[in-house]
Design a protein around this motif. Sequence first.
Motif, PDB file in Angstrom:
ATOM      1  N   GLU A  58     107.849  48.288 -17.458  1.00  0.00           N
ATOM      2  CA  GLU A  58     106.438  47.917 -17.463  1.00  0.00           C
ATOM      3  C   GLU A  58     105.579  49.019 -18.102  1.00  0.00           C
ATOM      4  O   GLU A  58     104.680  48.741 -18.895  1.00  0.00           O
ATOM      5  N   THR A  61     106.354  49.410 -21.917  1.00  0.00           N
ATOM      6  CA  THR A  61     105.730  48.343 -22.695  1.00  0.00           C
ATOM      7  C   THR A  61     104.236  48.597 -22.872  1.00  0.00           C
ATOM      8  O   THR A  61     103.687  48.447 -23.974  1.00  0.00           O
ATOM      9  N   ASP A  65     102.106  49.641 -26.642  1.00  0.00           N
ATOM     10  CA  ASP A  65     100.897  49.011 -27.172  1.00  0.00           C
ATOM     11  C   ASP A  65      99.767  50.021 -27.306  1.00  0.00           C
ATOM     12  O   ASP A  65      99.093  50.081 -28.343  1.00  0.00           O
ATOM     13  N   GLU A  76     108.191  51.430 -29.935  1.00  0.00           N
ATOM     14  CA  GLU A  76     108.751  50.261 -29.281  1.00  0.00           C
ATOM     15  C   GLU A  76     109.145  50.681 -27.867  1.00  0.00           C
ATOM     16  O   GLU A  76     109.490  51.852 -27.642  1.00  0.00           O
ATOM     17  N   PRO A  77     109.096  49.776 -26.898  1.00  0.00           N
ATOM     18  CA  PRO A  77     109.477  50.165 -25.534  1.00  0.00           C
ATOM     19  C   PRO A  77     110.846  50.829 -25.444  1.00  0.00           C
ATOM     20  O   PRO A  77     111.032  51.761 -24.653  1.00  0.00           O
TER      21      PRO A  77
END
Length: 295
Positions: A58, A61, A65, A76-77
Amino acid sequence: PTAARARPTQRRPTYGLLPGAPTLAEFPRTQWLKAARRALTTAPNDAFGYGDAHGRVELRTALADYLARARGVYAEPDRIVICAGFHHGLTLMAQVIRARRVPALAVESYGLDVYRDLLTSAGLRIPPVYVDEHGARTDDLTELSGVGAVLLTPAHQYPTGVALTPQRRTAAVDWARASGGLILEDDYDGEFRYDRQPVGALQGLDPERVVYFGTASKSLAPGLRLGWMVLPKELIPEVVAAKGDIDYMSSAVEQLTLAEFIASGAYDRQVRTMRVRYRRRRDELVTALARRAPA
């Protein structure tokens, strides 16, 4: 000699001018508590286990962003590994670099002794890269023997305050590509700019040669012990192995709360608020210096 000596009176300083320390009294307690409640309400049961070394998905992610939007980071995560602040992240990278049999990691000629000591304790030599009004002289990297990585603060060199110029950013990336070296980018307070246009992260120039470090220590509070690394793909398994099979350094609850804090927009609002307040305080300090100590 036998007369009792009076203890000196302890006085608190009139002004706190310690650099690099956020205003802890302005930590957003109410908004943080709301985010924690929402995070705990929706958290899956497995969130309260040990967790894996990558960190909570979580938070990774939400950070991917935010960093792309606010700092120009290619994130990227799966590239992100959560750590307990910059010191912890640098410790992990020092282990990885030493395991690769790299003998030396260059550092800026001005910086914090605690990080120099960390690197030398890991068995690395730390030749200096000299700093002038344009930032670190990255053109000199090609002349340093045995250097396989360099630690830089491109957005805001500490303690001189200068930003690394575009030409020197390019020189650093060119050196890394030609030599196979790594750039460790410490973006410790990249959100706070007052006297120039915001400077994007160096990582965006080459995500496969730059390790990006970020932290909540300046934007929120160091007591959270939350930081993050955005890694080149080839380094992810090595950093995860150095961290261990489980995530025992960063609280899963704090990670979930920060993820909700970012996703809700509260993090952006807090940064904007503190940017205005820090700018006002900086202006007051500059004005006072000009008046009281013009030389």
